[in-house]
Design an enzyme around this catalytic site. Structure first.
Site, PDB file in Angstrom:
ATOM      1  N   ARG A 138      11.633  19.625  31.026  1.00 12.17           N
ATOM      2  CA  ARG A 138      10.824  19.233  29.871  1.00 12.17           C
ATOM      3  C   ARG A 138      11.699  19.146  28.633  1.00 12.17           C
ATOM      4  O   ARG A 138      12.581  19.971  28.432  1.00 12.17           O
ATOM      5  CB  ARG A 138       9.714  20.259  29.609  1.00 12.17           C
ATOM      6  CG  ARG A 138       8.800  19.875  28.447  1.00 12.17           C
ATOM      7  CD  ARG A 138       7.833  20.988  28.098  1.00 12.17           C
ATOM      8  NE  ARG A 138       8.465  22.194  27.607  1.00 12.17           N
ATOM      9  CZ  ARG A 138       8.999  22.346  26.394  1.00 12.17           C
ATOM     10  NH1 ARG A 138       8.998  21.346  25.539  1.00 12.17           N
ATOM     11  NH2 ARG A 138       9.557  23.494  26.032  1.00 12.17           N
ATOM     12  N   VAL A 139      11.446  18.120  27.827  1.00 11.20           N
ATOM     13  CA  VAL A 139      11.989  18.025  26.478  1.00 11.20           C
ATOM     14  C   VAL A 139      10.811  17.817  25.545  1.00 11.20           C
ATOM     15  O   VAL A 139       9.730  17.397  25.967  1.00 11.20           O
ATOM     16  CB  VAL A 139      13.021  16.878  26.318  1.00 11.20           C
ATOM     17  CG1 VAL A 139      14.285  17.183  27.104  1.00 11.20           C
ATOM     18  CG2 VAL A 139      12.440  15.543  26.719  1.00 11.20           C
ATOM     19  N   SER A 140      11.027  18.123  24.278  1.00 10.67           N
ATOM     20  CA  SER A 140       9.918  18.099  23.328  1.00 10.67           C
ATOM     21  C   SER A 140       9.602  16.727  22.760  1.00 10.67           C
ATOM     22  O   SER A 140       8.522  16.513  22.232  1.00 10.67           O
ATOM     23  CB  SER A 140      10.206  19.061  22.168  1.00 10.67           C
ATOM     24  OG  SER A 140      10.281  20.376  22.665  1.00 10.67           O
ATOM     25  N   THR A 141      10.545  15.813  22.814  1.00 11.76           N
ATOM     26  CA  THR A 141      10.318  14.498  22.211  1.00 11.76           C
ATOM     27  C   THR A 141      10.661  13.390  23.186  1.00 11.76           C
ATOM     28  O   THR A 141      11.240  13.623  24.241  1.00 11.76           O
ATOM     29  CB  THR A 141      11.175  14.306  20.937  1.00 11.76           C
ATOM     30  OG1 THR A 141      12.541  14.260  21.336  1.00 11.76           O
ATOM     31  CG2 THR A 141      10.944  15.421  19.940  1.00 11.76           C
ATOM     32  N   LEU A 194       6.952  16.344  26.172  1.00 13.41           N
ATOM     33  CA  LEU A 194       5.989  16.866  25.197  1.00 13.41           C
ATOM     34  C   LEU A 194       6.365  18.291  24.838  1.00 13.41           C
ATOM     35  O   LEU A 194       7.060  18.963  25.590  1.00 13.41           O
ATOM     36  CB  LEU A 194       4.570  16.883  25.784  1.00 13.41           C
ATOM     37  CG  LEU A 194       3.865  15.553  25.954  1.00 13.41           C
ATOM     38  CD1 LEU A 194       2.593  15.729  26.779  1.00 13.41           C
ATOM     39  CD2 LEU A 194       3.513  14.958  24.601  1.00 13.41           C
TER      40      LEU A 194
END
Length: 183
Positions: A19-22, A57
């Site tokens: 997962r990455v935030s952007t 997200l």
């Protein structure tokens, strides 16, 4: 004399979770590199990579499509092990993280966090998760106590409904607390 054959243990079915935030390009590249690294780690451990799941997200929300698929696979024990880089890639909320680990433990799914050397398939990994759970429970207890003391100091009775204000509008505070605007 015949030789005794020893059966190889069955290969563990792994789900890789990244997962990455952007959705920025540099984050997409980081996610791709992370998934490659986790896949190689799983291969070296002898896991069969059954699923690769990724989200772009924030971890502060559980409303992530791949995360929900991962949770469903864990519940159904469609996998034997989850491989991720770090705790915060799974969840940012300690409660959500502990719920995830409890669910996985309950059905016998191991969780391996490569960058933090946590492996719930080992006694030390399970111990560490219990310590984190105790810390989370302690923190929740402290928060409840602070809220109760704050309400008591403000004269609010247990169970009484209160307005929750955000920002710093002096008029709103004065109206809610029945004080002068200058106070």
């Amino acid at each position: 004399m015949g030789s005794a054959k020893t059966a190889n243990p069955p290969t563990k079915r792994a789900a890789i979770y990244g997962r990455v935030s952007t959705k920025k390009d540099e984050q997409a590249n980081a996610l791709e590199a992370s998934v490659e690294r986790l896949t190689e780690y799983a291969r070296l451990r002898g896991f069969a990579v059954a699923h690769v799941l990724t989200d772009r997200l924030s971890g502060t929300t559980t409303d992530r499509a791949s995360y929900q698929v991962l949770r469903a696979m864990v519940k159904k024990r469609a996998i034997d092990v989850v491989v991720a880089t770090k705790l915060d890639r799974i969840a940012r909320s300690l409660k959500e993280l502990m719920d995830f680990f409890e669910e996985a433990t309950h059905v016998g799914v191991e969780v391996v966090l490569v960058d933090q050397s946590i492996d719930t398939g080992t006694p030390s990994g399970r111990f560490l998760m219990h310590v984190l759970g105790a810390v989370a429970e302690f923190e929740a207890s402290l928060i409840r106590d602070r809220i109760a003391r704050g309400l008591e100091r403000s004269g609010i009775a247990p169970g009484e409904k209160v307005a929750i204000l955000s920002g710093n509008d002096p008029l709103a505070f004065a109206c809610v607390f029945g004080i002068s605007r200058a106070a």
